[in-house]
Design a protein around this motif. Structure first.
Motif, short mmCIF file in Angstrom:
data_model
loop_
_atom_site.label_atom_id
_atom_site.label_comp_id
_atom_site.label_asym_id
_atom_site.label_seq_id
_atom_site.Cartn_x
_atom_site.Cartn_y
_atom_site.Cartn_z
N GLY A 73 -20.57 -5.47 -19.01
CA GLY A 73 -21.74 -6.27 -18.68
C GLY A 73 -21.47 -7.76 -18.70
N SER A 74 -20.72 -8.21 -19.70
CA SER A 74 -20.46 -9.65 -19.82
C SER A 74 -19.70 -10.17 -18.60
CB SER A 74 -19.67 -9.95 -21.10
OG SER A 74 -18.37 -9.37 -21.05
N LYS A 75 -18.76 -9.37 -18.11
CA LYS A 75 -17.95 -9.81 -16.96
C LYS A 75 -18.70 -9.60 -15.64
CE LYS A 75 -13.68 -9.10 -19.48
NZ LYS A 75 -13.64 -10.55 -19.76
N LEU A 76 -19.43 -8.49 -15.53
CA LEU A 76 -20.17 -8.22 -14.30
C LEU A 76 -21.25 -9.28 -14.07
CD1 LEU A 76 -20.77 -6.38 -11.88
CD2 LEU A 76 -22.27 -5.06 -13.37
N ILE A 77 -22.09 -9.52 -15.06
CA ILE A 77 -23.17 -10.50 -14.91
C ILE A 77 -22.60 -11.91 -14.84
CG2 ILE A 77 -25.30 -11.40 -15.90
CD1 ILE A 77 -25.45 -8.52 -14.85
N GLY A 78 -21.52 -12.15 -15.59
CA GLY A 78 -20.89 -13.46 -15.53
C GLY A 78 -20.40 -13.80 -14.13
N LEU A 80 -21.54 -12.30 -11.32
CA LEU A 80 -22.67 -12.27 -10.39
C LEU A 80 -23.51 -13.53 -10.46
CD1 LEU A 80 -23.88 -8.56 -10.64
CD2 LEU A 80 -22.83 -9.70 -8.67
N GLU A 81 -23.20 -14.43 -11.41
CA GLU A 81 -23.86 -15.73 -11.41
C GLU A 81 -23.57 -16.47 -10.10
OE1 GLU A 81 -24.23 -18.16 -15.12
OE2 GLU A 81 -22.63 -16.82 -15.80
N ASN A 82 -22.39 -16.20 -9.53
CA ASN A 82 -22.05 -16.77 -8.23
C ASN A 82 -21.58 -15.63 -7.33
OD1 ASN A 82 -21.14 -18.17 -5.98
ND2 ASN A 82 -20.13 -19.77 -7.17
N PRO A 83 -22.51 -14.82 -6.81
CA PRO A 83 -22.13 -13.63 -6.02
C PRO A 83 -21.38 -13.98 -4.75
CG PRO A 83 -24.48 -14.07 -5.82
CD PRO A 83 -23.97 -14.98 -6.89
N LEU A 221 -33.23 -22.96 -17.16
CA LEU A 221 -33.90 -23.88 -16.25
C LEU A 221 -33.22 -25.24 -16.23
CD1 LEU A 221 -37.66 -23.13 -17.08
CD2 LEU A 221 -36.41 -22.43 -15.02
N ILE A 222 -32.50 -25.56 -17.32
CA ILE A 222 -31.81 -26.85 -17.40
C ILE A 222 -30.29 -26.66 -17.41
CG2 ILE A 222 -33.70 -28.13 -18.48
CD1 ILE A 222 -32.32 -27.70 -21.19
N LYS A 223 -29.84 -25.55 -16.81
CA LYS A 223 -28.41 -25.31 -16.64
C LYS A 223 -28.09 -25.17 -15.15
CE LYS A 223 -26.23 -22.48 -19.36
NZ LYS A 223 -25.83 -21.26 -20.09
N PRO A 224 -26.89 -25.60 -14.73
CA PRO A 224 -26.51 -25.40 -13.32
C PRO A 224 -26.44 -23.92 -12.99
CG PRO A 224 -25.02 -26.92 -14.44
CD PRO A 224 -25.85 -26.28 -15.51
N LYS A 225 -26.91 -23.54 -11.79
CA LYS A 225 -26.89 -22.13 -11.41
C LYS A 225 -27.00 -21.99 -9.90
CE LYS A 225 -31.91 -21.66 -12.11
NZ LYS A 225 -32.11 -22.99 -12.70
N ILE A 226 -26.56 -20.85 -9.44
CA ILE A 226 -26.77 -20.46 -8.04
C ILE A 226 -28.11 -19.73 -7.99
CG2 ILE A 226 -25.89 -19.15 -6.09
CD1 ILE A 226 -24.10 -21.47 -6.86
N GLU A 227 -29.03 -20.21 -7.17
CA GLU A 227 -30.35 -19.60 -7.08
C GLU A 227 -30.29 -18.34 -6.23
OE1 GLU A 227 -32.88 -22.70 -5.66
OE2 GLU A 227 -32.87 -23.79 -7.58
N ILE A 228 -30.75 -17.23 -6.80
CA ILE A 228 -30.68 -15.93 -6.14
C ILE A 228 -32.04 -15.56 -5.53
CG2 ILE A 228 -30.13 -13.48 -6.40
CD1 ILE A 228 -27.76 -15.39 -6.84
N ILE A 229 -33.08 -15.59 -6.35
CA ILE A 229 -34.44 -15.33 -5.90
C ILE A 229 -35.31 -16.49 -6.34
CG2 ILE A 229 -36.44 -13.80 -6.06
CD1 ILE A 229 -34.57 -11.49 -6.58
N GLY A 230 -35.93 -17.19 -5.39
CA GLY A 230 -36.69 -18.39 -5.73
C GLY A 230 -35.75 -19.41 -6.33
N ASN A 231 -36.12 -19.93 -7.50
CA ASN A 231 -35.24 -20.88 -8.20
C ASN A 231 -34.59 -20.24 -9.42
OD1 ASN A 231 -37.53 -20.64 -9.76
ND2 ASN A 231 -37.59 -22.82 -10.34
N GLY A 233 -31.68 -17.84 -11.27
CA GLY A 233 -30.31 -17.38 -11.16
C GLY A 233 -30.17 -15.96 -11.66
N THR A 234 -28.96 -15.41 -11.58
CA THR A 234 -28.70 -14.02 -11.98
C THR A 234 -29.06 -13.78 -13.43
OG1 THR A 234 -26.89 -13.85 -10.38
CG2 THR A 234 -26.92 -12.25 -12.17
N ILE A 235 -28.65 -14.69 -14.33
CA ILE A 235 -28.93 -14.52 -15.75
C ILE A 235 -30.43 -14.47 -16.01
CG2 ILE A 235 -28.86 -15.74 -17.96
CD1 ILE A 235 -25.99 -16.42 -17.44
N GLN A 236 -31.19 -15.33 -15.33
CA GLN A 236 -32.63 -15.33 -15.53
C GLN A 236 -33.27 -14.03 -15.04
OE1 GLN A 236 -32.94 -19.24 -13.55
NE2 GLN A 236 -34.26 -19.83 -15.25
#
Length: 260
Positions: A73-78, A80-83, A221-231, A233-236
């Motif tokens: 999980g840690s590697k998969l979600i990590g 997928l932060e930038n799919p 919300l105050i970390k850099p991220k790739i927006e996946i749905i709306g604003n 990111g994957t982690i959210q």
């Protein structure tokens, strides 16, 4: 002397590194390793004191399930932060080194539940791991802070008084420090709840998961991220799924307590 020491700490160069066997190593993996070691020692200490005993086969199954789930999980979600980077420019070394505690916790939970079903163990196993887990996370986040912007555990730029230089030209939110403070407060709060209230086994772990994933949903919300749905990111998105799961799980736990 104290004033000079304080100034020296404040102007520390990021990233903090260590010389280990002639190689330069970033602070994060060093603190992470120390955190895991101390957390495991603390867990076995609590396990010896606990009145709840598990058979060797059940204990081994849960440990294997948690470890395998957390690793995957840690590697998969990590990653997928930038799919887009993951699927368009796959790199095995980058895949292996990208990790996130959010993926580790959520998939570790899945691994434990699957392992318990396989061996037929029905009791909750989470409460005992809560405080060792928080300890490991605090120590790991200290390493994240001292690594600065050289790993993806930093905040977005800010002009507020909360900004810090973390290794580049920007003032950034020191999100690792925010998480350390939150985890310390959470530890104290959970301890007080555990002492004053008699809930069924597993409730403290449920409260920990709900609290931490809610915090991470807001922190990102105050970390850099790739927006996946709306604003978001994957982690959210993962956080939202886990939050919904534990709202229903805790609701059932509280209903059972009220019916007793």
């Amino acid at each position: 002397m104290q004033k000079a020491f304080f100034i020296e700490i404040m102007i520390i160069d990021f990233p903090l590194t260590f010389q280990i066997f002639g190689k330069t190593v970033l602070a994060h993996p060093v603190f992470e390793t120390v955190g895991i070691f101390l957390a495991m020692r603390y867990y076995f200490y609590l396990k010896r004191k606990s009145s709840e005993k598990m058979s060797f086969s059940s204990s081994a199954a849960v440990l294997i399930g948690a470890t395998a789930g957390a690793l995957i999980g840690s590697k998969l979600i990590g990653n997928l932060e930038n799919p887009y980077l993951l699927f368009n420019d796959f790199n095995i070394q980058r895949f292996w080194t990208n990790n996130t505690i959010v993926g580790g916790l959520s998939f570790g939970l899945i691994g434990v539940e699957l392992a318990k079903k396989i061996v037929g163990y029905q009791k909750s196993t989470g409460d005992l791991i809560v405080y060792p887990l928080i300890l490991a996370m605090i120590i790991g986040r200290i390493g994240c802070f001292f690594t600065g912007v050289y790993e993806e555990t930093y905040g977005i730029p800010t002009d507020s008084v909360f900004g810090m230089h973390l290794g580049d030209q920007y003032l950034r939110y020191p999100v690792a420090l925010y998480e350390i403070i939150f985890l310390i407060i959470l530890w104290i709060t959970l301890k007080r709840i555990q002492i004053k209230s008699k809930f069924s086994s597993g409730f403290i772990f449920q409260l920990f998961m709900l609290s931490y994933f809610t915090f991470r949903l807001m922190l990102d919300l105050i970390k850099p991220k790739i927006e996946i749905i709306g604003n978001l990111g994957t982690i959210q998105l993962v956080c939202i799924v886990v939050i919904i799961y534990y709202i229903f799980k805790m609701k059932n736990t509280l209903n059972q307590k009220s019916n007793q």
